[in-house]
Design a protein around this motif. Structure first.
Motif, PDB file in Angstrom:
ATOM      1  N   THR A  27      37.644  39.994  32.642  1.00  0.00           N
ATOM      2  CA  THR A  27      37.883  41.442  32.551  1.00  0.00           C
ATOM      3  C   THR A  27      39.361  41.807  32.707  1.00  0.00           C
ATOM      4  OG1 THR A  27      35.675  41.916  33.376  1.00  0.00           O
ATOM      5  CG2 THR A  27      37.273  43.683  33.589  1.00  0.00           C
ATOM      6  N   ILE A  28      39.808  42.707  31.855  1.00  0.00           N
ATOM      7  CA  ILE A  28      41.146  43.306  31.959  1.00  0.00           C
ATOM      8  C   ILE A  28      40.961  44.749  32.406  1.00  0.00           C
ATOM      9  CG2 ILE A  28      43.145  44.125  30.638  1.00  0.00           C
ATOM     10  CD1 ILE A  28      42.661  41.789  28.705  1.00  0.00           C
ATOM     11  N   VAL A  29      41.720  45.197  33.397  1.00  0.00           N
ATOM     12  CA  VAL A  29      41.652  46.589  33.855  1.00  0.00           C
ATOM     13  C   VAL A  29      42.859  47.343  33.301  1.00  0.00           C
ATOM     14  CG1 VAL A  29      41.700  48.111  35.880  1.00  0.00           C
ATOM     15  CG2 VAL A  29      40.419  45.959  35.965  1.00  0.00           C
ATOM     16  N   CYS A  30      42.610  48.521  32.739  1.00  0.00           N
ATOM     17  CA  CYS A  30      43.727  49.323  32.232  1.00  0.00           C
ATOM     18  C   CYS A  30      43.521  50.806  32.557  1.00  0.00           C
ATOM     19  CB  CYS A  30      43.939  49.111  30.737  1.00  0.00           C
ATOM     20  SG  CYS A  30      42.488  49.422  29.737  1.00  0.00           S
ATOM     21  N   ASN A  31      44.594  51.569  32.428  1.00  0.00           N
ATOM     22  CA  ASN A  31      44.614  52.961  32.874  1.00  0.00           C
ATOM     23  C   ASN A  31      45.144  53.863  31.763  1.00  0.00           C
ATOM     24  OD1 ASN A  31      46.895  54.818  34.914  1.00  0.00           O
ATOM     25  ND2 ASN A  31      44.732  55.284  34.678  1.00  0.00           N
ATOM     26  N   TYR A  32      44.241  54.194  30.813  1.00  0.00           N
ATOM     27  CA  TYR A  32      44.596  55.083  29.704  1.00  0.00           C
ATOM     28  C   TYR A  32      43.662  56.279  29.674  1.00  0.00           C
ATOM     29  CZ  TYR A  32      47.392  51.276  27.676  1.00  0.00           C
ATOM     30  OH  TYR A  32      48.324  50.285  27.459  1.00  0.00           O
ATOM     31  N   ASP A  33      44.123  57.354  29.063  1.00  0.00           N
ATOM     32  CA  ASP A  33      43.218  58.446  28.712  1.00  0.00           C
ATOM     33  C   ASP A  33      42.314  57.908  27.599  1.00  0.00           C
ATOM     34  OD1 ASP A  33      42.015  60.688  27.475  1.00  0.00           O
ATOM     35  OD2 ASP A  33      43.650  61.994  28.095  1.00  0.00           O
ATOM     36  N   GLY A  34      41.003  57.942  27.824  1.00  0.00           N
ATOM     37  CA  GLY A  34      40.061  57.384  26.853  1.00  0.00           C
ATOM     38  C   GLY A  34      40.215  57.956  25.456  1.00  0.00           C
ATOM     39  N   ARG A  35      40.695  59.206  25.371  1.00  0.00           N
ATOM     40  CA  ARG A  35      40.837  59.864  24.065  1.00  0.00           C
ATOM     41  C   ARG A  35      41.908  59.199  23.208  1.00  0.00           C
ATOM     42  NH1 ARG A  35      41.323  65.793  26.666  1.00  0.00           N
ATOM     43  NH2 ARG A  35      42.546  64.519  28.095  1.00  0.00           N
ATOM     44  N   GLU A  36      42.826  58.463  23.855  1.00  0.00           N
ATOM     45  CA  GLU A  36      43.911  57.801  23.128  1.00  0.00           C
ATOM     46  C   GLU A  36      43.572  56.360  22.775  1.00  0.00           C
ATOM     47  OE1 GLU A  36      46.690  59.529  22.277  1.00  0.00           O
ATOM     48  OE2 GLU A  36      45.630  61.228  23.158  1.00  0.00           O
ATOM     49  N   PHE A  37      42.356  55.923  23.153  1.00  0.00           N
ATOM     50  CA  PHE A  37      42.088  54.487  23.133  1.00  0.00           C
ATOM     51  C   PHE A  37      42.167  53.799  21.781  1.00  0.00           C
ATOM     52  CE2 PHE A  37      41.528  51.858  26.713  1.00  0.00           C
ATOM     53  CZ  PHE A  37      41.300  50.617  26.149  1.00  0.00           C
ATOM     54  N   PRO A  38      41.683  54.386  20.706  1.00  0.00           N
ATOM     55  CA  PRO A  38      41.756  53.646  19.428  1.00  0.00           C
ATOM     56  C   PRO A  38      43.193  53.271  19.061  1.00  0.00           C
ATOM     57  CG  PRO A  38      40.331  55.547  19.219  1.00  0.00           C
ATOM     58  CD  PRO A  38      40.996  55.669  20.555  1.00  0.00           C
ATOM     59  N   LYS A  39      44.163  54.057  19.538  1.00  0.00           N
ATOM     60  CA  LYS A  39      45.567  53.755  19.232  1.00  0.00           C
ATOM     61  C   LYS A  39      46.073  52.601  20.100  1.00  0.00           C
ATOM     62  CE  LYS A  39      46.348  58.637  18.233  1.00  0.00           C
ATOM     63  NZ  LYS A  39      46.907  59.888  18.776  1.00  0.00           N
ATOM     64  N   VAL A  40      45.435  52.391  21.242  1.00  0.00           N
ATOM     65  CA  VAL A  40      45.858  51.347  22.176  1.00  0.00           C
ATOM     66  C   VAL A  40      45.305  49.994  21.755  1.00  0.00           C
ATOM     67  CG1 VAL A  40      45.755  50.563  24.578  1.00  0.00           C
ATOM     68  CG2 VAL A  40      45.922  53.010  24.074  1.00  0.00           C
ATOM     69  N   MET A  41      43.993  49.955  21.541  1.00  0.00           N
ATOM     70  CA  MET A  41      43.314  48.703  21.203  1.00  0.00           C
ATOM     71  C   MET A  41      41.994  49.049  20.529  1.00  0.00           C
ATOM     72  SD  MET A  41      41.992  45.694  23.770  1.00  0.00           S
ATOM     73  CE  MET A  41      43.452  45.653  24.763  1.00  0.00           C
ATOM     74  N   GLY A  42      41.628  48.284  19.535  1.00  0.00           N
ATOM     75  CA  GLY A  42      40.370  48.562  18.842  1.00  0.00           C
ATOM     76  C   GLY A  42      39.654  47.281  18.482  1.00  0.00           C
ATOM     77  N   GLY A  43      38.721  47.402  17.546  1.00  0.00           N
ATOM     78  CA  GLY A  43      37.998  46.232  17.067  1.00  0.00           C
ATOM     79  C   GLY A  43      37.004  45.674  18.063  1.00  0.00           C
ATOM     80  N   PHE A  44      36.412  46.540  18.898  1.00  0.00           N
ATOM     81  CA  PHE A  44      35.459  46.073  19.907  1.00  0.00           C
ATOM     82  C   PHE A  44      34.076  45.854  19.293  1.00  0.00           C
ATOM     83  CE2 PHE A  44      38.714  48.137  22.464  1.00  0.00           C
ATOM     84  CZ  PHE A  44      38.871  47.225  23.502  1.00  0.00           C
ATOM     85  N   ASP A  45      33.388  44.821  19.786  1.00  0.00           N
ATOM     86  CA  ASP A  45      32.011  44.573  19.344  1.00  0.00           C
ATOM     87  C   ASP A  45      31.071  45.639  19.892  1.00  0.00           C
ATOM     88  OD1 ASP A  45      32.329  41.990  17.947  1.00  0.00           O
ATOM     89  OD2 ASP A  45      32.974  41.291  19.920  1.00  0.00           O
TER      90      ASP A  45
END
Length: 345
Positions: free
Chosen positions: A164-182
């Motif tokens: 597990t990786i823990v990160c601290n982003y506003d969820g609304r910005e997430f596709p710009k941070v990292m994508g391609g999740f199963d």
């Protein structure tokens, strides 16, 4: 009834619209009683049978939660604090509400997948995902609240989670941070109308403005969750949306909004074989017929916190927007591109 049960008029009105009067009374009465303390066996370190025996030897009175879970135990009575036993310290279990097992069971993460938990703290669902994945693959545990992440990190360490990786982003910005999740899990911030037995202040501190603000946030988050998933995943392409609220505004209305804004997803069965079906119409509002695939859980009917679970399958990484252009969201693992489509008159 407002005076007797201590609710403000706004919430009383909301709940009386949702239930018949007799069922509403059952709901209010259930909220006056604390839900049973439940724990989830950490299958990375022990088996439920062994954990139950160890706790019984310490004088704990317990039982399996029900046939629907193979890892949950209900604690009726304990001579020692259940959050201070050697088994707890060693990470053999997580104190977790029975209702919060449900979204992870519905998500059903598989080994070696890439999974996002968008609103992860304090970590009950994240660590359950890791246990189901047997510490393989990758779980990205995100939470917008940095303070709450302290408990998340502590639980990950205690339970022996290593994927597990823990990160601290506003969820609304997430596709710009990292994508391609199963698979993506969004247990959205909500009004808490399903957990009144834990937080009685909900009875009086909620208004229509609060609900409007929350639903706006939920709608932004659910679109972000959908855009973060990868439709081309060999094993997944699933998104689970859940809340600990029983209001239609935060549940069916948000899911219906997502279906209208993202025609590249459809609702599928949650895989949960109990719970009430979601509403397809409510007080003049009509929702998509597939909303009967969503599931509602109530304190008076299921002896757990009020909860809502919806499961989407993503069919394509392209969305057709209003300008008749196909857009690939940045989070889906492909570059953004636009393609004009001829419109026949």
């Amino acid at each position: 009834m407002c005076f007797y049960y201590g609710y403000n008029e706004f919430l009383m009105d909301k709940l009386l619209q949702l239930f018949t009067v007799s069922e509403a009374v059952e709901f209010f009465e259930a909220n006056e009683v604390a839900r049973p303390v439940t724990i989830r066996t950490n299958t990375l370190k022990t088996r439920r049978r062994d954990l139950a025996q160890a706790l019984i030897n310490r004088g704990v009175n317990l039982d399996p939660i029900g046939k629907w879970t193979k890892v949950g135990l209900t604690i009726f009575d304990s001579p020692v604090p259940i959050g201070a036993t050697p088994e707890y310290m060693a990470g053999h279990y997580m104190i977790q509400a029975a209702s919060s097992f449900l979204p992870v069971m519905s998500l059903a993460p598989q080994e070696n997948e890439k999974v996002l938990d968008m609103s992860a703290a304090p970590g009950g669902k994240t660590t359950y995902c890791s246990a189901l994945m047997k510490n393989t693959g990758l779980v990205v545990a995100n939470d917008a609240n940095k303070e709450r992440e302290k408990a998340l990190v502590a639980n990950i360490h205690r339970l022996g989670i290593s994927n597990t990786i823990v990160c601290n982003y506003d969820g609304r910005e997430f596709p710009k941070v990292m994508g391609g999740f199963d698979r993506v899990l969004l247990d959205a911030p909500c009004s808490g109308t399903g957990v009144i037995s834990k937080d009685a202040s909900v009875k009086v501190n909620k208004s229509q403005d609060d609900i409007n603000m929350l639903t706006h946030l939920q709608k932004e988050l659910i679109l972000s969750a959908i855009d973060s998933a990868n439709a081309d995943s060999a094993t997944g392409g699933y998104i689970v949306y859940s809340t600990c609220s029983v209001t239609i505004d935060e549940d069916e209305a948000v899911v219906n909004y997502a279906l209208s804004k993202r025609p590249n997803v459809k609702l599928v069965s949650t895989g949960l074989d109990f719970g009430a079906k979601g509403f397809t119409s409510f007080r003049g509002q009509s929702f998509h017929s597939s909303l009967n695939l969503t599931r509602r859980f109530y304190p008076h009917a299921h002896n757990m916190d009020g909860f809502f679970v919806a499961k989407f399958k993503k069919l394509s990484n392209k969305i057709q927007n209003a300008e008749n252009q196909f857009v690939v969201p940045t989070g889906s693992g492909a570059k953004t591109k636009q393609k004009k489509k001829s419109v026949s008159k």
